[in-house]
Motif scaffolding. Sequence first.
Motif, short mmCIF file in Angstrom:
data_model
loop_
_atom_site.label_atom_id
_atom_site.label_comp_id
_atom_site.label_asym_id
_atom_site.label_seq_id
_atom_site.Cartn_x
_atom_site.Cartn_y
_atom_site.Cartn_z
N ASP A 234 6.92 9.44 -2.61
CA ASP A 234 6.35 8.23 -2.01
C ASP A 234 6.84 8.07 -0.57
N VAL A 235 8.13 8.34 -0.36
CA VAL A 235 8.72 8.20 0.98
C VAL A 235 8.12 9.23 1.93
N VAL A 236 7.88 10.45 1.43
CA VAL A 236 7.28 11.50 2.26
C VAL A 236 5.87 11.08 2.70
N ALA A 237 5.11 10.47 1.78
CA ALA A 237 3.76 9.99 2.11
C ALA A 237 3.84 8.94 3.22
N ASP A 238 4.81 8.05 3.12
CA ASP A 238 5.01 7.01 4.13
C ASP A 238 5.41 7.64 5.48
N GLY A 239 6.30 8.66 5.41
CA GLY A 239 6.77 9.34 6.61
C GLY A 239 5.66 10.12 7.31
N LEU A 240 4.70 10.62 6.54
CA LEU A 240 3.54 11.32 7.12
C LEU A 240 2.71 10.36 7.97
N GLU A 241 2.53 9.15 7.44
CA GLU A 241 1.77 8.12 8.17
C GLU A 241 2.48 7.76 9.48
N LYS A 242 3.83 7.69 9.42
CA LYS A 242 4.61 7.29 10.60
C LYS A 242 4.77 8.45 11.60
N GLY A 243 4.37 9.65 11.20
CA GLY A 243 4.50 10.80 12.09
C GLY A 243 5.89 11.43 12.07
N VAL A 244 6.70 11.06 11.07
CA VAL A 244 8.04 11.67 10.93
C VAL A 244 7.88 13.10 10.40
N PHE A 245 6.94 13.28 9.47
CA PHE A 245 6.66 14.59 8.89
C PHE A 245 5.29 15.08 9.36
N TYR A 246 5.02 16.37 9.18
CA TYR A 246 3.68 16.88 9.48
C TYR A 246 3.26 17.85 8.38
N ARG A 247 1.95 17.98 8.19
CA ARG A 247 1.41 18.84 7.13
C ARG A 247 0.93 20.16 7.72
N LYS A 248 1.32 21.27 7.07
CA LYS A 248 0.85 22.59 7.51
C LYS A 248 -0.50 22.91 6.84
N GLU A 249 -1.10 24.02 7.26
CA GLU A 249 -2.43 24.38 6.75
C GLU A 249 -2.45 24.59 5.24
N ASP A 250 -1.32 25.04 4.68
CA ASP A 250 -1.28 25.28 3.22
C ASP A 250 -0.98 23.99 2.44
#
Length: 285
Positions: A31-47
């Motif tokens: 859940d925290v990772v999903a939140d961090g993705l929205e905030k731009g803390v994390f990023y998603r790779k092509e896979d």
Amino acid sequence: SDVYHRQTYNELGVDFDKNYYESNTYLLGKDVVADGLEKGVFYRKEDSSVWIDWTADGLDEKIVLRSDGTAVYITQDIGTAIERFKDFALDGLTYTVGNEQDYHFKVLFLILEKLGFEWAKNLYHLSYGMVDLPSGKMKSREGTVVDADDLMLEKTDTARTISQDLGKLEGYSTEEKEGLYKTIGLGALKYYILKVDPKKRILFNPEESVDFAGNTGPFIQYTYARIQSILRKADFDFSITLNSNEVVLHEKERELIKQIQLFPEAIQNAATNHSPALIANYTYD
């Protein structure tokens, strides 16, 4: 195995206020990772795997979610840290984990800071050195690991042998003796490890640890027992107040009084430095 773990901890006198199970905490982290993705803390790779990029800080990229959406260790640690601060009114949190995990905790703390948790600056990794045997480093894959239960039994046996040789336990019942052997054996084991600064590697010598002389647990236990015996026999009147001018002190007594006055300082230093070794060695001094 949870039952057996509890038995081992129980033998050592260790208990826990709450257990956090991976089966629950990995969901929290996601859940925290999903939140961090929205905030731009994390990023998603092509896979579809999710990462955090620390290369600007001189560290590597770190994966926080696999491409199939499953959590990794650090994801669970993120969730567990947040949950602990919710469950308990904590000022900070100390992780007592071996120095092989230094990098892991450095990254974990940075992630929690980036996610905006104010308390992240009060996280501390008490990174301790590994325990070696006289025969070399403990390695689980090569079977050169000492089982905690075996070690506790061995310590109790050694305490039994030494106590019988010294003949110090005359007049005790068999049950009382067995209880004392365990107290002496576990005292030897704990003290031998506690007297070394946590950050240093420890060379654990099983024989040396149960010695009744020198900087060992049994020596301190035995000295404590002798002091109690003196106090029982001396019949002191503790209500009497003496003027320091009336008392002639032996040099050893002066040294002892000075040493006792350092006790609060020793405790404060141990807390500040996250080092029980300071109290262990103060006790011996």
